[in-house]
Design an enzyme around this catalytic site. Sequence first.
Site, PDB file in Angstrom:
ATOM      1  N   ASN A 211       0.843  -1.202   0.000  1.00 45.12           N
ATOM      2  CA  ASN A 211       0.000   0.000   0.000  1.00 45.12           C
ATOM      3  C   ASN A 211       0.875   1.248   0.000  1.00 45.12           C
ATOM      4  O   ASN A 211       2.093   1.140  -0.030  1.00 45.12           O
ATOM      5  CB  ASN A 211      -0.960  -0.020   1.196  1.00 45.12           C
ATOM      6  N   ASP A 280      -4.001  -6.623   4.715  1.00 47.62           N
ATOM      7  CA  ASP A 280      -5.035  -7.517   5.263  1.00 47.62           C
ATOM      8  C   ASP A 280      -4.998  -8.879   4.563  1.00 47.62           C
ATOM      9  O   ASP A 280      -5.497  -9.868   5.090  1.00 47.62           O
ATOM     10  CB  ASP A 280      -6.417  -6.890   5.074  1.00 47.62           C
ATOM     11  N   LYS A 290       9.844 -16.163 -11.034  1.00 44.64           N
ATOM     12  CA  LYS A 290       9.033 -15.077 -11.605  1.00 44.64           C
ATOM     13  C   LYS A 290       7.890 -15.659 -12.444  1.00 44.64           C
ATOM     14  O   LYS A 290       8.129 -16.515 -13.299  1.00 44.64           O
ATOM     15  CB  LYS A 290       9.935 -14.194 -12.470  1.00 44.64           C
ATOM     16  N   PHE A 324      -4.476   2.718  14.760  1.00 43.32           N
ATOM     17  CA  PHE A 324      -4.858   3.755  13.800  1.00 43.32           C
ATOM     18  C   PHE A 324      -5.990   3.172  12.966  1.00 43.32           C
ATOM     19  O   PHE A 324      -6.102   1.945  12.837  1.00 43.32           O
ATOM     20  CB  PHE A 324      -3.687   4.100  12.877  1.00 43.32           C
ATOM     21  N   LYS A 338     -13.618  -0.433  15.402  1.00 40.87           N
ATOM     22  CA  LYS A 338     -12.303  -1.075  15.588  1.00 40.87           C
ATOM     23  C   LYS A 338     -11.859  -0.988  17.048  1.00 40.87           C
ATOM     24  O   LYS A 338     -11.257  -1.928  17.577  1.00 40.87           O
ATOM     25  CB  LYS A 338     -11.259  -0.415  14.675  1.00 40.87           C
ATOM     26  N   LYS A 342     -11.338  -4.710  18.497  1.00 44.02           N
ATOM     27  CA  LYS A 342      -9.937  -5.129  18.677  1.00 44.02           C
ATOM     28  C   LYS A 342      -9.477  -4.928  20.120  1.00 44.02           C
ATOM     29  O   LYS A 342      -8.300  -5.079  20.424  1.00 44.02           O
ATOM     30  CB  LYS A 342      -9.031  -4.357  17.712  1.00 44.02           C
TER      31      LYS A 342
HETATM   32  O1  PMT Z   1       2.734   6.114   6.611  1.00 43.76           O
HETATM   33  P1  PMT Z   1       2.114   7.405   6.157  1.00 43.76           P
HETATM   34  O2  PMT Z   1       2.306   7.658   4.674  1.00 43.76           O
HETATM   35  O3  PMT Z   1       2.555   8.579   7.016  1.00 43.76           O
HETATM   36  O4  PMT Z   1       0.528   7.286   6.353  1.00 43.76           O
HETATM   37  C1  PMT Z   1      -0.016   7.190   7.624  1.00 43.76           C
HETATM   38  C2  PMT Z   1      -1.154   6.162   7.679  1.00 43.76           C
HETATM   39  C3  PMT Z   1      -2.328   6.657   6.863  1.00 43.76           C
HETATM   40  C4  PMT Z   1      -0.685   4.800   7.171  1.00 43.76           C
HETATM   41  C5  PMT Z   1      -1.529   6.053   9.221  1.00 43.76           C
HETATM   42  O5  PMT Z   1      -1.959   7.289   9.672  1.00 43.76           O
HETATM   43  C6  PMT Z   1      -2.627   5.026   9.427  1.00 43.76           C
HETATM   44  O6  PMT Z   1      -3.816   5.279   9.330  1.00 43.76           O
HETATM   45  N1  PMT Z   1      -2.213   3.766   9.749  1.00 43.76           N
HETATM   46  C7  PMT Z   1      -3.105   2.600   9.861  1.00 43.76           C
HETATM   47  C8  PMT Z   1      -3.470   2.119   8.520  1.00 43.76           C
HETATM   48  C9  PMT Z   1      -4.340   0.880   8.548  1.00 43.76           C
HETATM   49  O7  PMT Z   1      -3.881  -0.169   8.249  1.00 43.76           O
HETATM   50  O8  PMT Z   1      -5.551   1.049   8.988  1.00 43.76           O
HETATM   51  P2  PMT Z   1      -6.664  -0.124   9.092  1.00 43.76           P
HETATM   52  O9  PMT Z   1      -7.899   0.609   9.395  1.00 43.76           O
HETATM   53  O10 PMT Z   1      -6.616  -0.991   7.878  1.00 43.76           O
HETATM   54  O11 PMT Z   1      -6.183  -0.975  10.337  1.00 43.76           O
HETATM   55  C10 PMT Z   1      -6.574  -0.657  11.653  1.00 43.76           C
HETATM   56  C11 PMT Z   1      -5.477  -0.964  12.628  1.00 43.76           C
HETATM   57  O12 PMT Z   1      -5.247  -2.382  12.624  1.00 43.76           O
HETATM   58  C12 PMT Z   1      -4.152  -0.306  12.331  1.00 43.76           C
HETATM   59  O13 PMT Z   1      -3.602   0.122  13.555  1.00 43.76           O
HETATM   60  C13 PMT Z   1      -3.320  -1.419  11.725  1.00 43.76           C
HETATM   61  O14 PMT Z   1      -1.932  -1.263  12.050  1.00 43.76           O
HETATM   62  C14 PMT Z   1      -3.892  -2.644  12.413  1.00 43.76           C
HETATM   63  N2  PMT Z   1      -3.775  -3.881  11.619  1.00 43.76           N
HETATM   64  C15 PMT Z   1      -4.441  -4.023  10.430  1.00 43.76           C
HETATM   65  C16 PMT Z   1      -4.351  -5.208   9.726  1.00 43.76           C
HETATM   66  C17 PMT Z   1      -3.569  -6.253  10.251  1.00 43.76           C
HETATM   67  N3  PMT Z   1      -3.423  -7.403   9.592  1.00 43.76           N
HETATM   68  N4  PMT Z   1      -2.918  -6.094  11.412  1.00 43.76           N
HETATM   69  C18 PMT Z   1      -3.022  -4.928  12.116  1.00 43.76           C
HETATM   70  O15 PMT Z   1      -2.435  -4.789  13.186  1.00 43.76           O
END
Ligand code: PMT
Length: 405
Positions: A211, A280, A290, A324, A338, A342
Amino acid sequence: MLLNKKILLCVTGGIAVYKAVALVSKLSQAGAEVKVIMTESAQQFVTPLTFQAMSRNDVFVDTFDEKDSRVIAHIDLADWADLVVVAPATANVIGKLANGIADDMVTTTLLATTAEVWIAPAMNVHMYENKAVIRNMTTLHEDGYQFIEPSEGFLACGYIGKGRLEEPEKIVELIAQRFTSSKNLPLSGKKVVITAGPTRERIDPVRYVSNFSSGKMGYAMAEAAAALGAETILISGPVGLDKPVGMTVIDVESAAEMLEAVRTHFDDADIVVKSAAVADYRPKDIHPEKMKKQAGDSVIELERTTDILRTMGGMKTHQILVGFAAETNNAVGYGMGKLESKNLDYVIVNDVTDPAGGFGSDTNVVTLLSKRGTHQPFQAMAKTALAKVLFEAIIQEESEQLNDR
Ligand code: PMT
């Protein structure tokens, strides 16, 4: 700023030695006591007398030139230092240290010290990118050495690129931050684990699913935690940012590797912040070779990765768990979902469609939601400033729990 701090400066042979003279001067002006060791090559550029005059201390150049018969100089210096800085650090000294070689006064002292060692490389851009040098720096990172990354610009060899010794003012600032963080700051004695950047999920040796996360938000969170006095562990996906000093940086690639690193540091963490944009889904099969083009469409089957945050939410005992949420609509609504599902203490919600925030930008616009039901919106601001105010808000709300630990 650095009153009574004992800094041992190891100067190795590169054109940037002249900057090390300015560094000694600035460290002394900031109140530090500075002692200098020079390699033989460093003396080709500047004489020991210059460093002696600047530091008002003897300069050490030879392991066998014992100036004080009561002590063994390299052990005495190694024990004396609060912090050892190698600046400029050549590819040669980096290589020796990575391989445990001690064949002069600088390298024997470096192996003998138990103080933190910071390495400030300076060399030609191609040398800096050389595989052997990268391998040696990676080894030193893994061994716990900290790096002050070189900056980019005109190099003495005529090239433009990365390899210039960081400016003395900046090095002094970083050293001052390092010593401030051991004082009585809000997060002194606390361990904070931060994840940052994207993860990469391999399809084959040349392709991956990922991403747009740049790591800027997570790195800003880590720097804020360190500036507030925390022992900081930054677990970083692949990003193009310089490694911050004053913390442990663990590089990972995939969600599985990130999960492992978070698990390793989770038990004794006080605060865990998951800023990383973790994939995810990952390809169900990683092709060892490849994948070749075929006529028509192709389908890659994906499987879910482990949700690291949810896993930690299930394991947490005392940890303050901060997630986040990157959303494109109904940001606060999904964020609250969330927070609950979580088992988080906080979720920092960003609407990544906002032009002032989200992926890649230097600024962000977020709302901090807590399990107590508070909503704190923050206006658009630099990610560095935002990280600080987010931590301050969390520390304020959690002062009781943090003080109890
Ligand atoms: O890195 P930058 O360019 O500065 O951008 C910042 C950002 C937008 C990436 C940051 O501010 C942000 O939002 N990070 C979380 C992105 C994210 O994955 O969000 P989510 O809503 O998909 O996931 C929710 C939370 O679960 C996050 O804390 C993520 O780290 C966590 N997660 C998600 C999937 C997974 N398999 N394991 C996780 O721990």
